[in-house]
Design a protein around this motif. Structure first.
Motif, short mmCIF file in Angstrom:
data_model
loop_
_atom_site.label_atom_id
_atom_site.label_comp_id
_atom_site.label_asym_id
_atom_site.label_seq_id
_atom_site.Cartn_x
_atom_site.Cartn_y
_atom_site.Cartn_z
N ALA A 170 69.56 -50.29 -30.07
CA ALA A 170 70.10 -50.87 -28.85
C ALA A 170 69.19 -52.01 -28.38
N ASN A 171 69.83 -53.12 -27.98
CA ASN A 171 69.11 -54.25 -27.39
C ASN A 171 67.98 -54.75 -28.29
N GLN A 172 68.30 -54.89 -29.59
CA GLN A 172 67.29 -55.31 -30.54
C GLN A 172 67.76 -56.51 -31.35
N ASN A 173 66.81 -57.28 -31.84
CA ASN A 173 67.07 -58.30 -32.85
C ASN A 173 66.56 -57.74 -34.17
N ILE A 174 67.43 -57.70 -35.16
CA ILE A 174 67.13 -57.04 -36.43
C ILE A 174 67.18 -58.04 -37.56
N GLU A 175 66.09 -58.16 -38.31
CA GLU A 175 66.10 -58.98 -39.51
C GLU A 175 66.81 -58.15 -40.58
N ALA A 176 67.97 -58.62 -41.00
CA ALA A 176 68.86 -57.81 -41.83
C ALA A 176 68.59 -57.90 -43.33
N ASP A 177 67.98 -58.99 -43.80
CA ASP A 177 67.80 -59.18 -45.24
C ASP A 177 67.18 -57.95 -45.90
N GLY A 178 67.87 -57.44 -46.92
CA GLY A 178 67.34 -56.36 -47.73
C GLY A 178 67.36 -54.98 -47.10
N LYS A 179 67.85 -54.85 -45.89
CA LYS A 179 67.86 -53.55 -45.21
C LYS A 179 69.14 -52.78 -45.57
N LYS A 180 69.02 -51.45 -45.50
CA LYS A 180 70.16 -50.56 -45.76
C LYS A 180 70.35 -49.67 -44.55
N PHE A 181 71.58 -49.66 -44.03
CA PHE A 181 71.90 -48.88 -42.84
C PHE A 181 73.04 -47.92 -43.17
N PHE A 182 72.80 -46.64 -42.98
CA PHE A 182 73.81 -45.62 -43.26
C PHE A 182 74.05 -44.80 -42.00
N ASP A 183 75.32 -44.74 -41.56
CA ASP A 183 75.71 -43.94 -40.40
C ASP A 183 74.89 -44.29 -39.16
N CYS A 184 74.62 -45.57 -38.96
CA CYS A 184 73.85 -46.02 -37.80
C CYS A 184 74.78 -46.55 -36.72
N GLU A 185 74.26 -46.63 -35.50
CA GLU A 185 75.00 -47.18 -34.38
C GLU A 185 74.20 -48.34 -33.79
N PHE A 186 74.91 -49.42 -33.47
CA PHE A 186 74.28 -50.61 -32.93
C PHE A 186 74.96 -51.00 -31.62
N THR A 187 74.18 -51.20 -30.58
CA THR A 187 74.68 -51.63 -29.28
C THR A 187 73.87 -52.85 -28.85
N ASN A 188 74.58 -53.94 -28.57
CA ASN A 188 73.94 -55.16 -28.08
C ASN A 188 72.79 -55.60 -29.01
N CYS A 189 73.07 -55.66 -30.29
CA CYS A 189 72.06 -56.05 -31.27
C CYS A 189 72.42 -57.37 -31.94
N GLY A 190 71.40 -58.14 -32.26
CA GLY A 190 71.57 -59.35 -33.04
C GLY A 190 71.02 -59.12 -34.44
N PHE A 191 71.76 -59.57 -35.43
CA PHE A 191 71.33 -59.44 -36.83
C PHE A 191 71.02 -60.84 -37.34
N LEU A 192 69.82 -61.03 -37.86
CA LEU A 192 69.42 -62.30 -38.45
C LEU A 192 69.47 -62.16 -39.97
N TYR A 193 70.28 -62.99 -40.60
CA TYR A 193 70.37 -63.01 -42.07
C TYR A 193 69.90 -64.38 -42.54
N SER A 194 68.90 -64.38 -43.43
CA SER A 194 68.29 -65.63 -43.89
C SER A 194 68.65 -66.01 -45.31
N GLY A 195 69.54 -65.25 -45.94
CA GLY A 195 69.98 -65.60 -47.29
C GLY A 195 69.28 -64.83 -48.38
N GLY A 196 68.52 -63.81 -48.03
CA GLY A 196 67.85 -62.98 -49.02
C GLY A 196 68.78 -61.90 -49.56
N THR A 197 68.21 -60.77 -49.92
CA THR A 197 69.02 -59.66 -50.43
C THR A 197 70.04 -59.25 -49.36
#
Length: 95
Positions: free
Chosen positions: A9-36
């Protein structure tokens, strides 16, 4: 890095290469830079979540925006993007 059954919640998440299973996101920003490419499996995102694109991924977005505005390339580029969205919805595309 892998996350299972985690609430964000209320987070900025660097998404490259991360794996999320059965997670919940509220008011989050995902930054993708072109990596994995990140994996989101059975996750829930609230309507206030968003994606940002930087580096190589940002360059690709900028190119697509420029092509969409061009009178010659615009129609073909928009048709390709619509096709991509349609394929993403059905899971009918190659990786």
């Amino acid at each position: 890095m892998e996350f299972i059954h985690k609430k964000f919640a209320n987070q900025n998440i660097e998404a490259d290469g991360k794996k999320f299973f059965d997670c919940e996101f509220t008011n989050c920003g995902f930054l993708y830079s072109g990596g994995t490419i990140p994996i989101f499996c059975r996750c829930k995102l609230s309507d206030d979540c968003y994606f940002e694109f930087a580096d190589c991924a940002g360059n690709t977005i900028n190119l697509l925006q420029t092509l969409c505005k061009d009178p010659f390339f615009g129609p073909t580029t928009r048709a390709n993007l619509e096709n991509f969205v349609r394929q993403a919805r059905t899971g009918d595309f190659l990786h």
